[in-house]
Motif scaffolding. Sequence first.
Motif, PDB file in Angstrom:
ATOM      1  N   UNK A  58      -2.953  -8.803   4.327  1.00  0.00           N
ATOM      2  CA  UNK A  58      -2.719  -7.564   3.928  1.00  0.00           C
ATOM      3  C   UNK A  58      -3.317  -6.380   5.131  1.00  0.00           C
ATOM      4  N   UNK A  59      -3.236  -5.350   5.199  1.00  0.00           N
ATOM      5  CA  UNK A  59      -3.871  -4.172   6.122  1.00  0.00           C
ATOM      6  C   UNK A  59      -3.276  -3.132   5.443  1.00  0.00           C
ATOM      7  N   UNK A  60      -3.822  -2.221   4.972  1.00  0.00           N
ATOM      8  CA  UNK A  60      -2.918  -1.389   3.811  1.00  0.00           C
ATOM      9  C   UNK A  60      -4.460  -0.003   4.116  1.00  0.00           C
ATOM     10  N   UNK A  61      -3.690   1.146   3.679  1.00  0.00           N
ATOM     11  CA  UNK A  61      -4.718   2.797   4.029  1.00  0.00           C
ATOM     12  C   UNK A  61      -4.394   3.024   2.247  1.00  0.00           C
ATOM     13  N   UNK A  62      -4.173   2.188   1.993  1.00  0.00           N
ATOM     14  CA  UNK A  62      -4.316   1.900  -0.141  1.00  0.00           C
ATOM     15  C   UNK A  62      -5.267   0.580  -0.152  1.00  0.00           C
ATOM     16  N   UNK A  63      -6.015   0.424  -1.260  1.00  0.00           N
ATOM     17  CA  UNK A  63      -6.313  -1.074  -1.618  1.00  0.00           C
ATOM     18  C   UNK A  63      -5.534  -2.229  -1.354  1.00  0.00           C
ATOM     19  N   UNK A  64      -5.539  -3.633  -1.332  1.00  0.00           N
ATOM     20  CA  UNK A  64      -4.771  -4.322  -1.593  1.00  0.00           C
ATOM     21  C   UNK A  64      -5.555  -5.578  -1.517  1.00  0.00           C
ATOM     22  N   UNK A  65      -4.851  -6.382  -2.168  1.00  0.00           N
ATOM     23  CA  UNK A  65      -4.903  -7.612  -2.250  1.00  0.00           C
ATOM     24  C   UNK A  65      -4.096  -9.004  -2.584  1.00  0.00           C
ATOM     25  N   UNK A  66      -3.777 -10.003  -1.087  1.00  0.00           N
ATOM     26  CA  UNK A  66      -2.437 -10.615  -1.065  1.00  0.00           C
ATOM     27  C   UNK A  66      -3.082 -12.579  -1.333  1.00  0.00           C
TER      28      UNK A  66
END
Length: 166
Positions: A58-66
């Motif tokens: 997961x790659x995002x401009x916001x915090x992310x968890x996968x």
Amino acid sequence: MCIRDSFSRGCLRHVMSSMTGLEPLDIPLKADPGAPPSLAEGFGHISMSHCADALLIGWSSAKIGVDIERKDREFQAYKLSKRFFTQHENYEIENLSPCQAKELVLKRWVIKEAAVKWQRGKIANNINQWIWENKSSFAHHKKLGHKVKVYEQNYDQWTYAIALDE
């Protein structure tokens, strides 16, 4: 760092390289053993999960968890639920068939683990602090007050979840 962790971080560098045009070793990835990977300021947020035969990035401009798990993973649903989930969450599986209980417990686990990764916390300390009501679009941390948007999906032989800022 185990071979699987090294391999997954190498895959992350490869994917980001193909998307950014940077050389893989120029990707500003910090991946210390035992800690979640992170990117340098301005490159966004990442999260990774792997199981026996899949890697989810997961790659995002916001915090992310996968998190990702095989749907056919063997575990004792009732025992796992009693150990890690709340009394209310356990009530939800009491009258389900073993197959239905396993499906719900696995779904709940990947959602909660994705939320823990969003938090950048430790599974052992936080999995039972995250609450997810079946079919809800959000999970919340009962002690810290965090609330995250969650998406859970089945694809082929896997189930996975993504947690993002609401």
